[in-house]
Enzyme design. Structure first.
Site, PDB file in Angstrom:
ATOM      1  N   ASN A 158       1.449  -1.481  -3.284  1.00  0.00           N
ATOM      2  CA  ASN A 158       2.066  -0.276  -3.838  1.00  0.00           C
ATOM      3  C   ASN A 158       2.443   0.656  -2.691  1.00  0.00           C
ATOM      4  O   ASN A 158       1.818   0.636  -1.634  1.00  0.00           O
ATOM      5  CB  ASN A 158       1.090   0.444  -4.776  1.00  0.00           C
ATOM      6  CG  ASN A 158       1.732   1.632  -5.454  1.00  0.00           C
ATOM      7  OD1 ASN A 158       2.893   1.582  -5.876  1.00  0.00           O
ATOM      8  ND2 ASN A 158       0.993   2.725  -5.564  1.00  0.00           N
ATOM      9  N   ALA A 173      10.957   7.439   5.623  1.00  0.00           N
ATOM     10  CA  ALA A 173       9.806   6.759   6.234  1.00  0.00           C
ATOM     11  C   ALA A 173       9.327   5.618   5.315  1.00  0.00           C
ATOM     12  O   ALA A 173       8.932   4.549   5.783  1.00  0.00           O
ATOM     13  CB  ALA A 173       8.686   7.760   6.494  1.00  0.00           C
ATOM     14  N   HIS A 179       2.769   4.713  -1.938  1.00  0.00           N
ATOM     15  CA  HIS A 179       2.415   6.018  -2.500  1.00  0.00           C
ATOM     16  C   HIS A 179       2.983   7.113  -1.596  1.00  0.00           C
ATOM     17  O   HIS A 179       2.847   7.031  -0.369  1.00  0.00           O
ATOM     18  CB  HIS A 179       0.888   6.142  -2.599  1.00  0.00           C
ATOM     19  CG  HIS A 179       0.473   7.455  -3.163  1.00  0.00           C
ATOM     20  ND1 HIS A 179       0.616   7.755  -4.499  1.00  0.00           N
ATOM     21  CD2 HIS A 179      -0.013   8.569  -2.570  1.00  0.00           C
ATOM     22  CE1 HIS A 179       0.225   8.995  -4.700  1.00  0.00           C
ATOM     23  NE2 HIS A 179      -0.168   9.511  -3.552  1.00  0.00           N
ATOM     24  N   GLY A 186      15.053   3.108  -7.318  1.00  0.00           N
ATOM     25  CA  GLY A 186      14.991   1.853  -6.574  1.00  0.00           C
ATOM     26  C   GLY A 186      15.456   1.931  -5.135  1.00  0.00           C
ATOM     27  O   GLY A 186      15.933   0.941  -4.588  1.00  0.00           O
ATOM     28  N   SER A 187      15.264   3.098  -4.485  1.00  0.00           N
ATOM     29  CA  SER A 187      15.671   3.152  -3.074  1.00  0.00           C
ATOM     30  C   SER A 187      14.759   2.271  -2.222  1.00  0.00           C
ATOM     31  O   SER A 187      15.203   1.691  -1.230  1.00  0.00           O
ATOM     32  CB  SER A 187      15.690   4.598  -2.565  1.00  0.00           C
ATOM     33  OG  SER A 187      14.403   5.151  -2.562  1.00  0.00           O
ATOM     34  N   ASN A 188      13.504   2.144  -2.604  1.00  0.00           N
ATOM     35  CA  ASN A 188      12.616   1.233  -1.867  1.00  0.00           C
ATOM     36  C   ASN A 188      13.013  -0.228  -2.085  1.00  0.00           C
ATOM     37  O   ASN A 188      12.965  -1.029  -1.150  1.00  0.00           O
ATOM     38  CB  ASN A 188      11.160   1.454  -2.277  1.00  0.00           C
ATOM     39  CG  ASN A 188      10.541   2.623  -1.533  1.00  0.00           C
ATOM     40  OD1 ASN A 188      10.296   2.545  -0.336  1.00  0.00           O
ATOM     41  ND2 ASN A 188      10.329   3.722  -2.238  1.00  0.00           N
ATOM     42  N   ILE A 211       0.228   2.253 -14.621  1.00  0.00           N
ATOM     43  CA  ILE A 211      -0.976   1.775 -13.940  1.00  0.00           C
ATOM     44  C   ILE A 211      -1.357   0.422 -14.535  1.00  0.00           C
ATOM     45  O   ILE A 211      -1.358   0.253 -15.760  1.00  0.00           O
ATOM     46  CB  ILE A 211      -2.107   2.806 -14.085  1.00  0.00           C
ATOM     47  CG1 ILE A 211      -1.728   4.033 -13.246  1.00  0.00           C
ATOM     48  CG2 ILE A 211      -3.446   2.240 -13.638  1.00  0.00           C
ATOM     49  CD1 ILE A 211      -2.556   5.245 -13.511  1.00  0.00           C
ATOM     50  N   LEU A 212      -1.636  -0.528 -13.665  1.00  0.00           N
ATOM     51  CA  LEU A 212      -1.999  -1.867 -14.143  1.00  0.00           C
ATOM     52  C   LEU A 212      -3.458  -1.859 -14.595  1.00  0.00           C
ATOM     53  O   LEU A 212      -4.306  -1.209 -13.974  1.00  0.00           O
ATOM     54  CB  LEU A 212      -1.788  -2.890 -13.024  1.00  0.00           C
ATOM     55  CG  LEU A 212      -0.330  -3.033 -12.565  1.00  0.00           C
ATOM     56  CD1 LEU A 212      -0.248  -3.834 -11.271  1.00  0.00           C
ATOM     57  CD2 LEU A 212       0.528  -3.683 -13.658  1.00  0.00           C
ATOM     58  N   VAL A 238      -6.968   4.332  -9.212  1.00  0.00           N
ATOM     59  CA  VAL A 238      -5.608   4.845  -9.036  1.00  0.00           C
ATOM     60  C   VAL A 238      -5.437   5.236  -7.565  1.00  0.00           C
ATOM     61  O   VAL A 238      -6.111   6.146  -7.088  1.00  0.00           O
ATOM     62  CB  VAL A 238      -5.339   6.073  -9.945  1.00  0.00           C
ATOM     63  CG1 VAL A 238      -3.934   6.613  -9.713  1.00  0.00           C
ATOM     64  CG2 VAL A 238      -5.533   5.695 -11.402  1.00  0.00           C
TER      65      VAL A 238
END
Ligand code: GRF
Length: 250
Positions: free
Chosen positions: A150, A216, A152, A20-22, A130-131, A187
Protein backbone atom coordinates in the site's frame (compact mmCIF):
# COMPACT_ATOMS: atom_id res chain seq x y z
CA UNK A 1 9.99 -14.58 -0.36
CA UNK A 2 12.45 -14.41 -3.22
CA UNK A 3 10.88 -13.94 -6.57
CA UNK A 4 12.84 -15.81 -9.20
CA UNK A 5 14.18 -13.10 -11.47
CA UNK A 6 14.20 -14.07 -15.10
CA UNK A 7 12.18 -17.25 -14.56
CA UNK A 8 8.84 -15.53 -14.87
CA UNK A 9 7.37 -12.09 -14.54
CA UNK A 10 5.77 -11.05 -11.29
CA UNK A 11 2.02 -10.96 -11.91
CA UNK A 12 0.55 -7.87 -10.26
CA UNK A 13 -3.06 -6.85 -9.60
CA UNK A 14 -3.70 -3.20 -8.74
CA UNK A 15 -6.71 -1.97 -6.76
CA UNK A 16 -7.76 1.67 -7.14
CA UNK A 17 -10.60 3.98 -6.10
CA UNK A 18 -9.78 7.34 -7.65
CA UNK A 19 -7.70 9.18 -10.22
CA UNK A 20 -4.99 6.56 -10.54
CA UNK A 21 -1.93 8.79 -10.79
CA UNK A 22 0.06 6.12 -8.94
CA UNK A 23 -1.23 3.48 -11.35
CA UNK A 24 -0.05 5.69 -14.18
CA UNK A 25 3.37 6.07 -12.54
CA UNK A 26 3.64 2.26 -12.39
CA UNK A 27 2.68 1.99 -16.07
CA UNK A 28 5.30 4.64 -16.94
CA UNK A 29 7.99 2.88 -14.93
CA UNK A 30 7.26 -0.38 -16.77
CA UNK A 31 7.23 1.39 -20.15
CA UNK A 32 10.58 3.07 -19.38
CA UNK A 33 12.00 -0.25 -18.12
CA UNK A 34 12.67 1.21 -14.69
CA UNK A 35 10.38 -1.55 -13.42
CA UNK A 36 11.22 -4.85 -15.05
CA UNK A 37 10.05 -8.46 -14.63
CA UNK A 38 6.62 -7.14 -13.67
CA UNK A 39 3.34 -7.49 -15.51
CA UNK A 40 0.12 -5.72 -14.47
CA UNK A 41 -2.45 -8.44 -15.13
CA UNK A 42 -5.63 -6.69 -13.92
CA UNK A 43 -6.91 -3.51 -12.28
CA UNK A 44 -9.94 -3.50 -10.01
CA UNK A 45 -11.97 -0.87 -8.21
CA UNK A 46 -14.80 -0.46 -5.73
CA UNK A 47 -15.72 2.72 -7.65
CA UNK A 48 -17.09 2.26 -11.19
CA UNK A 49 -16.44 5.98 -11.87
CA UNK A 50 -12.74 5.85 -10.96
CA UNK A 51 -10.65 7.52 -13.67
CA UNK A 52 -7.95 4.96 -12.83
CA UNK A 53 -10.12 2.37 -14.64
CA UNK A 54 -10.02 4.45 -17.82
CA UNK A 55 -6.24 4.62 -17.53
CA UNK A 56 -6.14 0.82 -17.26
CA UNK A 57 -8.49 0.38 -20.22
CA UNK A 58 -6.32 2.75 -22.29
CA UNK A 59 -3.35 0.57 -21.39
CA UNK A 60 -5.36 -2.53 -22.51
CA UNK A 61 -5.31 -4.04 -19.02
CA UNK A 62 -8.41 -6.01 -17.98
CA UNK A 63 -10.49 -4.23 -15.33
CA UNK A 64 -13.18 -5.31 -12.88
CA UNK A 65 -15.49 -3.78 -10.27
CA UNK A 66 -15.93 -5.02 -6.72
CA UNK A 67 -19.51 -4.12 -5.82
CA UNK A 68 -19.43 -3.68 -2.04
CA UNK A 69 -22.92 -2.12 -2.00
CA UNK A 70 -24.45 -5.10 -3.79
CA UNK A 71 -22.64 -7.44 -1.38
CA UNK A 72 -24.20 -5.57 1.56
CA UNK A 73 -27.67 -5.91 0.02
CA UNK A 74 -27.13 -9.65 -0.42
CA UNK A 75 -26.07 -10.08 3.21
CA UNK A 76 -28.94 -7.91 4.52
CA UNK A 77 -31.37 -10.04 2.52
CA UNK A 78 -30.13 -13.16 4.29
CA UNK A 79 -27.34 -14.15 1.89
CA UNK A 80 -24.45 -16.22 3.21
CA UNK A 81 -20.93 -14.85 3.76
CA UNK A 82 -18.15 -16.81 2.02
CA UNK A 83 -17.04 -20.14 3.42
CA UNK A 84 -14.38 -19.73 6.07
CA UNK A 85 -15.55 -16.24 7.11
CA UNK A 86 -15.77 -15.79 10.88
CA UNK A 87 -17.10 -12.81 12.82
CA UNK A 88 -14.37 -11.73 15.27
CA UNK A 89 -15.36 -11.74 18.96
CA UNK A 90 -14.75 -7.97 19.04
CA UNK A 91 -17.71 -7.39 16.67
CA UNK A 92 -20.84 -7.50 18.79
CA UNK A 93 -23.57 -5.56 16.97
CA UNK A 94 -25.48 -6.93 13.99
CA UNK A 95 -24.88 -3.89 11.76
CA UNK A 96 -21.08 -4.17 12.04
CA UNK A 97 -21.23 -7.96 11.60
CA UNK A 98 -23.26 -7.55 8.40
CA UNK A 99 -20.88 -4.92 7.03
CA UNK A 100 -17.90 -7.16 7.68
CA UNK A 101 -19.64 -10.17 6.11
CA UNK A 102 -20.48 -8.04 3.05
CA UNK A 103 -16.86 -6.93 2.72
CA UNK A 104 -15.74 -10.54 2.89
CA UNK A 105 -18.30 -11.43 0.20
CA UNK A 106 -16.86 -8.76 -2.11
CA UNK A 107 -13.35 -9.93 -1.24
CA UNK A 108 -14.25 -13.54 -2.09
CA UNK A 109 -14.85 -12.27 -5.62
CA UNK A 110 -11.48 -10.48 -5.53
CA UNK A 111 -9.78 -13.73 -4.46
CA UNK A 112 -11.52 -15.56 -7.30
CA UNK A 113 -10.39 -12.96 -9.86
CA UNK A 114 -6.84 -12.93 -8.53
CA UNK A 115 -6.72 -16.71 -8.73
CA UNK A 116 -7.92 -16.54 -12.33
CA UNK A 117 -5.12 -14.09 -13.19
CA UNK A 118 -2.57 -16.02 -11.07
CA UNK A 119 -1.65 -12.90 -9.12
CA UNK A 120 1.63 -12.92 -7.15
CA UNK A 121 1.41 -9.41 -5.71
CA UNK A 122 -1.51 -7.12 -4.89
CA UNK A 123 -0.76 -3.40 -5.08
CA UNK A 124 -3.17 -0.96 -3.46
CA UNK A 125 -2.90 2.40 -5.21
CA UNK A 126 -5.39 4.81 -3.70
CA UNK A 127 -7.77 1.95 -2.85
CA UNK A 128 -10.07 3.32 -0.16
CA UNK A 129 -11.36 0.05 1.33
CA UNK A 130 -9.73 -1.76 4.20
CA UNK A 131 -9.11 -5.44 3.55
CA UNK A 132 -10.53 -7.81 6.16
CA UNK A 133 -8.73 -10.59 8.06
CA UNK A 134 -10.74 -13.04 5.89
CA UNK A 135 -8.98 -11.76 2.77
CA UNK A 136 -5.56 -11.45 4.41
CA UNK A 137 -5.72 -14.99 5.82
CA UNK A 138 -6.42 -16.31 2.35
CA UNK A 139 -4.00 -14.28 0.25
CA UNK A 140 -1.08 -13.94 2.67
CA UNK A 141 -1.40 -16.53 5.42
CA UNK A 142 2.32 -16.30 6.29
CA UNK A 143 3.16 -12.95 8.00
CA UNK A 144 6.79 -13.38 6.88
CA UNK A 145 5.74 -13.60 3.25
CA UNK A 146 3.45 -10.61 2.83
CA UNK A 147 2.36 -9.86 -0.72
CA UNK A 148 0.10 -6.83 -0.46
CA UNK A 149 1.58 -3.33 -0.79
CA UNK A 150 0.00 0.00 0.00
CA UNK A 151 1.06 3.62 -0.42
CA UNK A 152 0.10 6.00 2.34
CA UNK A 153 0.37 9.80 1.98
CA UNK A 154 2.18 10.41 5.29
CA UNK A 155 5.32 9.35 7.12
CA UNK A 156 3.91 6.41 9.08
CA UNK A 157 3.34 5.83 11.91
CA UNK A 158 2.33 9.52 11.87
CA UNK A 159 -1.07 10.35 10.42
CA UNK A 160 -2.60 6.98 9.53
CA UNK A 161 -6.11 7.05 8.05
CA UNK A 162 -7.68 8.41 4.91
CA UNK A 163 -6.32 11.95 4.57
CA UNK A 164 -2.59 11.94 5.31
CA UNK A 165 -1.64 15.15 3.50
CA UNK A 166 -4.48 17.18 4.99
CA UNK A 167 -3.84 15.83 8.49
CA UNK A 168 -0.10 16.59 8.25
CA UNK A 169 -0.80 20.05 6.79
CA UNK A 170 -3.32 20.90 9.48
CA UNK A 171 -0.88 19.75 12.15
CA UNK A 172 1.75 22.17 10.80
CA UNK A 173 4.49 19.58 10.22
CA UNK A 174 7.78 20.78 8.74
CA UNK A 175 8.72 17.37 7.32
CA UNK A 176 6.31 14.99 5.64
CA UNK A 177 6.03 12.51 2.75
CA UNK A 178 4.69 9.17 1.56
CA UNK A 179 5.24 5.66 2.90
CA UNK A 180 5.06 2.36 1.06
CA UNK A 181 4.37 -0.53 3.39
CA UNK A 182 3.14 -4.08 3.49
CA UNK A 183 -0.47 -4.51 4.54
CA UNK A 184 -1.51 -6.41 7.64
CA UNK A 185 -4.68 -6.63 9.72
CA UNK A 186 -4.27 -3.14 11.19
CA UNK A 187 -4.84 0.17 9.42
CA UNK A 188 -1.54 1.49 8.01
CA UNK A 189 0.37 -0.53 10.59
CA UNK A 190 2.53 -3.06 8.78
CA UNK A 191 6.22 -3.16 7.98
CA UNK A 192 7.61 -0.10 6.20
CA UNK A 193 9.38 -0.63 2.88
CA UNK A 194 10.19 2.91 1.81
CA UNK A 195 9.58 6.54 2.73
CA UNK A 196 10.45 9.93 1.26
CA UNK A 197 10.99 12.86 3.63
CA UNK A 198 10.03 16.21 2.14
CA UNK A 199 10.33 19.70 3.59
CA UNK A 200 7.37 21.99 3.83
CA UNK A 201 8.22 25.43 2.47
CA UNK A 202 7.04 28.49 4.34
CA UNK A 203 5.49 29.77 1.11
CA UNK A 204 3.57 26.51 0.41
CA UNK A 205 -0.14 26.46 -0.27
CA UNK A 206 -1.81 23.16 0.60
CA UNK A 207 -1.98 22.33 -3.13
CA UNK A 208 1.78 22.81 -3.53
CA UNK A 209 2.46 20.79 -0.39
CA UNK A 210 0.27 17.93 -1.62
CA UNK A 211 1.54 18.08 -5.19
CA UNK A 212 5.15 17.66 -3.98
CA UNK A 213 4.00 14.66 -1.95
CA UNK A 214 2.23 13.06 -4.90
CA UNK A 215 5.28 13.49 -7.13
CA UNK A 216 7.34 11.70 -4.48
CA UNK A 217 4.73 8.89 -4.43
CA UNK A 218 5.12 8.39 -8.18
CA UNK A 219 8.88 7.89 -7.73
CA UNK A 220 8.67 5.79 -4.59
CA UNK A 221 5.99 3.23 -5.46
CA UNK A 222 7.59 1.78 -8.60
CA UNK A 223 10.94 1.57 -6.74
CA UNK A 224 9.35 -0.42 -3.91
CA UNK A 225 7.53 -2.74 -6.34
CA UNK A 226 10.85 -3.31 -8.03
CA UNK A 227 12.46 -4.25 -4.69
CA UNK A 228 9.69 -6.80 -4.19
CA UNK A 229 10.02 -8.15 -7.74
CA UNK A 230 13.79 -8.47 -7.31
CA UNK A 231 13.27 -10.50 -4.12
CA UNK A 232 15.12 -7.92 -2.02
CA UNK A 233 12.52 -7.41 0.72
CA UNK A 234 13.27 -9.60 3.71
CA UNK A 235 10.68 -9.61 6.50
CA UNK A 236 12.06 -10.22 9.99
CA UNK A 237 10.80 -9.97 13.56
CA UNK A 238 11.57 -6.62 15.13
CA UNK A 239 13.77 -6.50 18.23
CA UNK A 240 10.84 -5.40 20.38
CA UNK A 241 8.98 -8.59 19.38
CA UNK A 242 5.91 -6.51 18.61
CA UNK A 243 6.21 -6.00 14.89
CA UNK A 244 7.84 -7.29 11.75
CA UNK A 245 10.40 -5.15 9.95
CA UNK A 246 11.57 -5.08 6.36
CA UNK A 247 15.26 -5.41 5.60
CA UNK A 248 16.35 -4.53 2.09
CA UNK A 249 18.97 -7.00 0.93
CA UNK A 250 21.82 -5.63 -1.21
C1 GRF B 1 -2.56 8.99 -2.98
O1 GRF B 1 -2.21 10.15 -2.27
C2 GRF B 1 -2.31 7.79 -2.14
O2 GRF B 1 -1.20 7.91 -1.29
C3 GRF B 1 -3.58 7.72 -1.34
O3 GRF B 1 -4.59 8.09 -2.24
C4 GRF B 1 -4.07 8.92 -3.24
C5 GRF B 1 -4.41 8.26 -4.53
O4 GRF B 1 -4.01 8.94 -5.65
N1 GRF B 1 -3.72 6.43 -0.72
P1 GRF B 1 -4.12 8.30 -7.09
O5 GRF B 1 -5.50 7.67 -7.24
O6 GRF B 1 -3.01 7.29 -7.26
O7 GRF B 1 -3.96 9.49 -8.02
Amino acid sequence: MKHQIGEKELRVAVMVSGGGSNLDAIFQAIAKKKLTNVQIVCVGSDNPGAYALTRAENAKIPTFILDYKEALKIIRNGGEPPEGFKIPASVVDQESAQKLAAKALAEAKLLEIMQKYKVDLLVLAGFMKILTPYFLNHFQPDPFKPRILNIHPALLPAFPGTDGYKDAWDYGVKVYGPTVHFVDKGVDTCAIIGQVALCRKESDTFEEFKDRGLRAEWELYPKCIRLFADGRLIVESGEDGKRNLVRISP
